[in-house]
Design a protein around this motif. Sequence first.
Motif, PDB file in Angstrom:
ATOM      1  N   ILE A   1       0.834  -1.207   0.000  1.00 25.78           N
ATOM      2  CA  ILE A   1       0.000   0.000   0.000  1.00 25.78           C
ATOM      3  C   ILE A   1       0.864   1.250   0.000  1.00 25.78           C
ATOM      4  N   LEU A   2       1.908   1.243   0.823  1.00 22.30           N
ATOM      5  CA  LEU A   2       2.769   2.414   0.951  1.00 22.30           C
ATOM      6  C   LEU A   2       3.537   2.703  -0.327  1.00 22.30           C
ATOM      7  N   LYS A   3       4.073   1.667  -0.957  1.00 18.93           N
ATOM      8  CA  LYS A   3       4.948   1.847  -2.111  1.00 18.93           C
ATOM      9  C   LYS A   3       4.213   1.863  -3.443  1.00 18.93           C
ATOM     10  N   ASN A   4       3.088   1.186  -3.519  1.00 18.07           N
ATOM     11  CA  ASN A   4       2.449   1.016  -4.819  1.00 18.07           C
ATOM     12  C   ASN A   4       1.000   1.483  -4.856  1.00 18.07           C
ATOM     13  N   GLY A   5       0.403   1.728  -3.685  1.00 15.84           N
ATOM     14  CA  GLY A   5      -1.023   2.021  -3.633  1.00 15.84           C
ATOM     15  C   GLY A   5      -1.436   3.266  -4.398  1.00 15.84           C
ATOM     16  N   SER A   6      -0.674   4.337  -4.293  1.00 16.11           N
ATOM     17  CA  SER A   6      -1.072   5.591  -4.932  1.00 16.11           C
ATOM     18  C   SER A   6      -0.668   5.672  -6.392  1.00 16.11           C
ATOM     19  N   LYS A   7       0.123   4.726  -6.853  1.00 15.21           N
ATOM     20  CA  LYS A   7       0.585   4.748  -8.240  1.00 15.21           C
ATOM     21  C   LYS A   7      -0.592   4.503  -9.183  1.00 15.21           C
ATOM     22  N   GLY A   8      -0.810   5.453 -10.077  1.00 19.78           N
ATOM     23  CA  GLY A   8      -1.890   5.289 -11.037  1.00 19.78           C
ATOM     24  C   GLY A   8      -3.273   5.345 -10.430  1.00 19.78           C
ATOM     25  N   SER A   9      -3.447   6.097  -9.340  1.00 18.13           N
ATOM     26  CA  SER A   9      -4.783   6.225  -8.761  1.00 18.13           C
ATOM     27  C   SER A   9      -5.728   6.821  -9.805  1.00 18.13           C
ATOM     28  N   SER A  10      -6.951   6.367  -9.789  1.00 15.48           N
ATOM     29  CA  SER A  10      -7.892   6.691 -10.865  1.00 15.48           C
ATOM     30  C   SER A  10      -8.783   7.873 -10.509  1.00 15.48           C
ATOM     31  N   PRO A  11      -8.811   8.923 -11.343  1.00 15.78           N
ATOM     32  CA  PRO A  11      -9.732  10.038 -11.108  1.00 15.78           C
ATOM     33  C   PRO A  11     -11.174   9.590 -11.323  1.00 15.78           C
ATOM     34  N   LYS A  12     -12.067  10.184 -10.555  1.00 17.41           N
ATOM     35  CA  LYS A  12     -13.466   9.758 -10.597  1.00 17.41           C
ATOM     36  C   LYS A  12     -14.353  10.944 -10.265  1.00 17.41           C
ATOM     37  N   LEU A  13     -15.492  11.046 -10.922  1.00 15.44           N
ATOM     38  CA  LEU A  13     -16.452  12.111 -10.652  1.00 15.44           C
ATOM     39  C   LEU A  13     -17.630  11.557  -9.867  1.00 15.44           C
ATOM     40  N   ILE A  14     -17.993  12.251  -8.800  1.00 17.44           N
ATOM     41  CA  ILE A  14     -19.150  11.853  -8.000  1.00 17.44           C
ATOM     42  C   ILE A  14     -19.948  13.114  -7.660  1.00 17.44           C
ATOM     43  N   LYS A  15     -21.083  12.914  -7.030  1.00 17.73           N
ATOM     44  CA  LYS A  15     -21.881  14.039  -6.546  1.00 17.73           C
ATOM     45  C   LYS A  15     -21.751  14.141  -5.039  1.00 17.73           C
ATOM     46  N   SER A  16     -21.545  15.347  -4.553  1.00 16.10           N
ATOM     47  CA  SER A  16     -21.467  15.567  -3.113  1.00 16.10           C
ATOM     48  C   SER A  16     -22.872  15.511  -2.518  1.00 16.10           C
ATOM     49  N   LYS A  17     -22.939  15.587  -1.193  1.00 16.75           N
ATOM     50  CA  LYS A  17     -24.243  15.565  -0.528  1.00 16.75           C
ATOM     51  C   LYS A  17     -25.102  16.751  -0.942  1.00 16.75           C
ATOM     52  N   ARG A  18     -24.460  17.821  -1.403  1.00 18.09           N
ATOM     53  CA  ARG A  18     -25.202  18.998  -1.857  1.00 18.09           C
ATOM     54  C   ARG A  18     -25.566  18.911  -3.335  1.00 18.09           C
ATOM     55  N   GLY A  19     -25.231  17.805  -3.964  1.00 16.07           N
ATOM     56  CA  GLY A  19     -25.579  17.615  -5.364  1.00 16.07           C
ATOM     57  C   GLY A  19     -24.603  18.227  -6.342  1.00 16.07           C
ATOM     58  N   GLN A  20     -23.449  18.692  -5.850  1.00 18.38           N
ATOM     59  CA  GLN A  20     -22.451  19.295  -6.728  1.00 18.38           C
ATOM     60  C   GLN A  20     -21.521  18.231  -7.286  1.00 18.38           C
ATOM     61  N   ARG A  21     -21.033  18.479  -8.478  1.00 19.62           N
ATOM     62  CA  ARG A  21     -20.094  17.576  -9.131  1.00 19.62           C
ATOM     63  C   ARG A  21     -18.704  17.821  -8.563  1.00 19.62           C
ATOM     64  N   VAL A  22     -18.100  16.785  -7.998  1.00 16.20           N
ATOM     65  CA  VAL A  22     -16.766  16.906  -7.402  1.00 16.20           C
ATOM     66  C   VAL A  22     -15.912  15.727  -7.856  1.00 16.20           C
ATOM     67  N   GLY A  23     -14.628  15.844  -7.624  1.00 18.56           N
ATOM     68  CA  GLY A  23     -13.698  14.785  -8.016  1.00 18.56           C
ATOM     69  C   GLY A  23     -13.115  14.056  -6.811  1.00 18.56           C
ATOM     70  N   VAL A  24     -12.834  12.795  -6.994  1.00 20.40           N
ATOM     71  CA  VAL A  24     -12.138  11.987  -5.994  1.00 20.40           C
ATOM     72  C   VAL A  24     -11.137  11.114  -6.733  1.00 20.40           C
ATOM     73  N   HIS A  25     -10.282  10.456  -5.972  1.00 21.59           N
ATOM     74  CA  HIS A  25      -9.366   9.473  -6.560  1.00 21.59           C
ATOM     75  C   HIS A  25      -9.653   8.127  -5.918  1.00 21.59           C
ATOM     76  N   GLU A  26      -9.659   7.100  -6.753  1.00 14.23           N
ATOM     77  CA  GLU A  26      -9.974   5.761  -6.290  1.00 14.23           C
ATOM     78  C   GLU A  26      -8.872   4.787  -6.684  1.00 14.23           C
ATOM     79  N   VAL A  27      -8.531   3.927  -5.745  1.00 14.81           N
ATOM     80  CA  VAL A  27      -7.597   2.834  -6.019  1.00 14.81           C
ATOM     81  C   VAL A  27      -8.312   1.531  -5.702  1.00 14.81           C
ATOM     82  N   LYS A  28      -8.449   0.701  -6.697  1.00 15.92           N
ATOM     83  CA  LYS A  28      -9.046  -0.622  -6.517  1.00 15.92           C
ATOM     84  C   LYS A  28      -8.102  -1.604  -7.198  1.00 15.92           C
ATOM     85  N   ARG A  29      -7.354  -2.336  -6.375  1.00 15.74           N
ATOM     86  CA  ARG A  29      -6.245  -3.116  -6.924  1.00 15.74           C
ATOM     87  C   ARG A  29      -6.096  -4.440  -6.194  1.00 15.74           C
ATOM     88  N   VAL A  30      -5.529  -5.397  -6.893  1.00  9.66           N
ATOM     89  CA  VAL A  30      -5.182  -6.671  -6.280  1.00  9.66           C
ATOM     90  C   VAL A  30      -3.724  -6.963  -6.601  1.00  9.66           C
TER      91      VAL A  30
END
Length: 397
Positions: free
Chosen positions: A160-189
Amino acid sequence: MAQDWLIELLKGTGKFFLHPIFYYLLFMAAVLGVSRVKRERSNFHIRAENAYFELRQLLPIGILIGLGLSVLTIGVGLVVPMAAVIFVAFFTVLWSLTTKVRLLSPGYTIGFAFFVTLLAGSREWSIPFFSDILNALDGEIYPSIAALLALLVIGEGILILKNGSKGSSPKLIKSKRGQRVGVHEVKRVWMLPVFLLIPGSAIQIPFEWWPVFNVGDQAYSLLLVPFAVGFHQQVQGMLPKEAISILGKRVIALGIFLVLFSVGSYWIPTLSIAVVALAIIGRELLTLSQRLSEENLPFYFSKRNHGVMILGIIPDSPAFKMALGVGELVTKVNGTHVHDEQGFYEALQRNRAHCKLEVIDTNGEIRFVQRALYEGDHHELGILFVQEEKKWDTKAV
């Protein structure tokens, strides 16, 4: 005797490629890559890394960590029953069917395999094709499983420390206020191949001083086992590298604590149960605390009044070659102040041969980057922004 060890080493390595989990993890990594690309195309009309990225991350660093863990497990003589290896494979497949990649953490796969192995040994289960393996279970072998789990948790933290953030994927979601915001997601094996000492008719202990615990005159063999390490984290309140690094360090700390605790289980075997229970509960608490912490932080990748936030960079694009980074704020394009995505593109089109940007980096310092634009270059530099859902006519790339 050295020849016998070499033969067992080669045989154990060969069986690695016969292990179904090896191919199952290849399949899982491929599925994760394809699903990520589909989501990125849905969000941005273009993908960041290609679909093979997850496959490329599956083994390289895991081989190095696995080699180090193999030296430790063999060096201290951790002997793991074949029944436990089989149950670990079973729970790897079972937890993967939930589609929750994080459940492939060693804390869950080896942890539950430990308790099932313990139950099978105490109840003297009779399972077709595996009756001899279950009958061979010895109560004194369980501290080794707990110690192996602790070591693999450390390996998970390093991954996780050495490889987890490598190539993290940008993603668009809606906040609780309904605004379009960005997050980063890592889903890896990842795959951690580790050599284990397995009780059975094979090579004998070559030296009397060889530090094998609770084995006596029992013969054993070497087996290279592919352990799965699943990881899933969504980052919203800080830079991906910082957030994932924090979790990685906490997982390593948990593993070190478990290792120290597992040493006592060789004198008090029942402590191994506590070690495994702590591994499962501790890993779950780390995930929960990380999630709660993220939810209490404001969104880092949101629209700003004094510039446009970089949510992602397309590899090998002009933006990539200009060393632009995720989380940086572009305030000027070709001398023009920009406040939104449309203004960025309009300023960029004013000079099709050259691009000069004023950027506030992640340390809050202003820097200037510029580059000549050539025919064939990505017409929008290759930057991913947080965009409004209605702006599908403007490609955000």
